[in-house]
Design an enzyme around this catalytic site. Structure first.
Site, PDB file in Angstrom:
ATOM      1  N   ILE A  74       0.875  -1.358  -0.014  1.00 32.22           N
ATOM      2  CA  ILE A  74      -0.056   0.166   0.012  1.00 32.22           C
ATOM      3  C   ILE A  74       0.960   1.379   0.007  1.00 32.22           C
ATOM      4  O   ILE A  74       0.767   2.158  -0.770  1.00 32.22           O
ATOM      5  CB  ILE A  74      -1.177  -0.034   1.348  1.00 32.22           C
ATOM      6  N   CYS A 133      10.594   0.550   8.895  1.00 30.95           N
ATOM      7  CA  CYS A 133      11.147   1.429   7.877  1.00 30.95           C
ATOM      8  C   CYS A 133      12.418   1.980   7.992  1.00 30.95           C
ATOM      9  O   CYS A 133      12.901   1.741   9.119  1.00 30.95           O
ATOM     10  CB  CYS A 133      10.191   2.612   7.492  1.00 30.95           C
ATOM     11  N   GLY A 246      -1.250 -11.737  13.655  1.00 31.50           N
ATOM     12  CA  GLY A 246      -0.921 -12.522  12.517  1.00 31.50           C
ATOM     13  C   GLY A 246      -1.733 -13.754  12.293  1.00 31.50           C
ATOM     14  O   GLY A 246      -1.937 -14.717  12.908  1.00 31.50           O
TER      15      GLY A 246
HETATM   16  O1  RRO Z   1       1.244   1.055   4.191  1.00 26.51           O
HETATM   17  C1  RRO Z   1       1.662  -0.154   3.901  1.00 26.51           C
HETATM   18  O2  RRO Z   1       1.990  -0.660   2.801  1.00 26.51           O
HETATM   19  C2  RRO Z   1       2.036  -1.035   4.941  1.00 26.51           C
HETATM   20  C3  RRO Z   1       2.424  -0.629   6.232  1.00 26.51           C
HETATM   21 BR1  RRO Z   1       2.835   1.046   6.904  1.00 26.51          BR
HETATM   22  C4  RRO Z   1       2.953  -1.631   7.413  1.00 26.51           C
HETATM   23  O3  RRO Z   1       3.177  -1.304   8.302  1.00 26.51           O
HETATM   24  N1  RRO Z   1       2.538  -3.228   6.945  1.00 26.51           N
HETATM   25  C5  RRO Z   1       2.167  -3.435   5.726  1.00 26.51           C
HETATM   26  O4  RRO Z   1       2.192  -4.515   5.387  1.00 26.51           O
HETATM   27  N2  RRO Z   1       1.971  -2.466   4.680  1.00 26.51           N
END
Ligand code: RRO
Length: 302
Positions: A74, A133, A246
């Site tokens: 995402i 991140c 999970g």
């Molecule tokens: O927004 C994302 O793509 C995302 C986030 Br921030 C996250 O912490 N975990 C995930 O699977 N997607």
């Protein structure tokens, strides 16, 4: 009748929360109206991750159906801190449960600004720090490296009196060491697991990646056994409470997560299939507790 739970100072009516980014409470209120407030599926609401500046997110496609799971890339689309405070917070404050705001930043200054601004808002009950991140200053993945995480949490801890929950990534060599670092730096709780790094090939095997961002994060039943192993390992290491998640789809799965050492259990991908999953799972958990005085046999569900 559910037993209330104390989770790092938050008094919760039952142990089922949502995983960040897996339930849009504002859209659900538009769809279901005040019925959503009368029977809110979770004992606390965890917001989608917000960043300091607005973000568009990743190019599509953003989702891929994997065997027993979902791969997402995402990419954090969100309105940024100002948009969250102005547009979303007044609506989220109307929810009948405590609000946990999830934040992510890629520099210490960004994170400090986020935490300081959110700390000033009484509508917010706790903060969840998403550390999946890189820190652009050090080049290290914040949540993958115990020393990096310790440094980040040490900087943020004095900036808020609210409970600080650190959302751990499973994509690390030693998740218990990272959890220990979070605790040592003053975190009030840890939550895990975030999604497992995954690749989705083009369905027609063209050689290209399916997802716009090539890789994504795997969630859903496919990761439940991994989540249970990591929750068990972390809960065995730290004294602070653990939010376990999970692949939880049922009360039996939630009970397994509690048995692994979690204090509260988050439901994630299952919310996309059934927006009332939280209510159902919480009831199933109650029934399990009511019907079995003995613990053995209760957690045999895979
Ligand atoms: O927004 C994302 O793509 C995302 C986030 Br921030 C996250 O912490 N975990 C995930 O699977 N997607």
């Amino acid at each position: 009748m559910s037993t209330p739970v104390d989770f790092c100072g938050l008094r919760l009516a039952h142990p089922i929360v949502n995983g960040s980014g897996t339930f849009d409470a504002i859209a659900a209120r538009r769809t279901f109206g005040d019925a959503l407030l009368d029977e809110f599926p979770f004992c606390a609401f965890v917001s989608k991750t917000i960043t300091l500046e607005p973000r568009d997110g990743n190019p599509p496609p953003r989702l891929y159906e994997a065997p027993a799971g979902l791969i997402n890339s995402i990419g954090l689309p969100n309105k940024g801190l100002r948009g969250y405070l102005t547009d979303d917070l007044p609506q989220l404050a109307q929810l009948p449960v405590p609000l946990i705001t999830n934040v992510m930043g890629s520099t210490s200054d960004e994170l400090a600004e986020l935490v300081t601004a959110l700390d000033a808002r009484p509508e917010i009950d706790a903060l969840e720090l998403n550390v999946s991140c890189p820190n652009v200053e050090t080049g290290l993945d914040i949540g993958a490296d115990p020393r990096e995480l310790h440094a980040v949490v040490t900087e943020l801890r004095p900036l808020t009196a609210k409970p600080l929950i650190v959302k751990l990534t499973p994509n690390t060599a030693d998740v218990a060491a990272v959890a220990q670092a979070a605790q040592d730096a003053g975190a009030d709780a840890v939550s895990l697991i975030n999604t497992l790094r995954a690749y989705a090939p083009h369905p027609r095997a063209t050689g290209a990646a399916w997802l716009g961002n090539a890789t994504g994060g795997l969630s859903g039943p496919a990761i439940r056994a991994v989540a249970l192993a990591q929750v068990r390992e972390v809960a065995g290491r730290v004294a602070i409470p653990v939010m376990g998640m999970g692949g939880v789809q049922s009360g039996l799965h939630a009970a397994s997560m509690l048995d692994a050492g979690a204090t509260v259990v988050a439901v994630g991908t299952e919310n996309f299939r059934d927006p009332a999953a939280g209510t159902r799972i919480s009831r199933e958990l109650d029934d399990l507790f009511a019907n079995s005085g003995e613990k053995s046999g209760r957690t045999s569900g895979a």
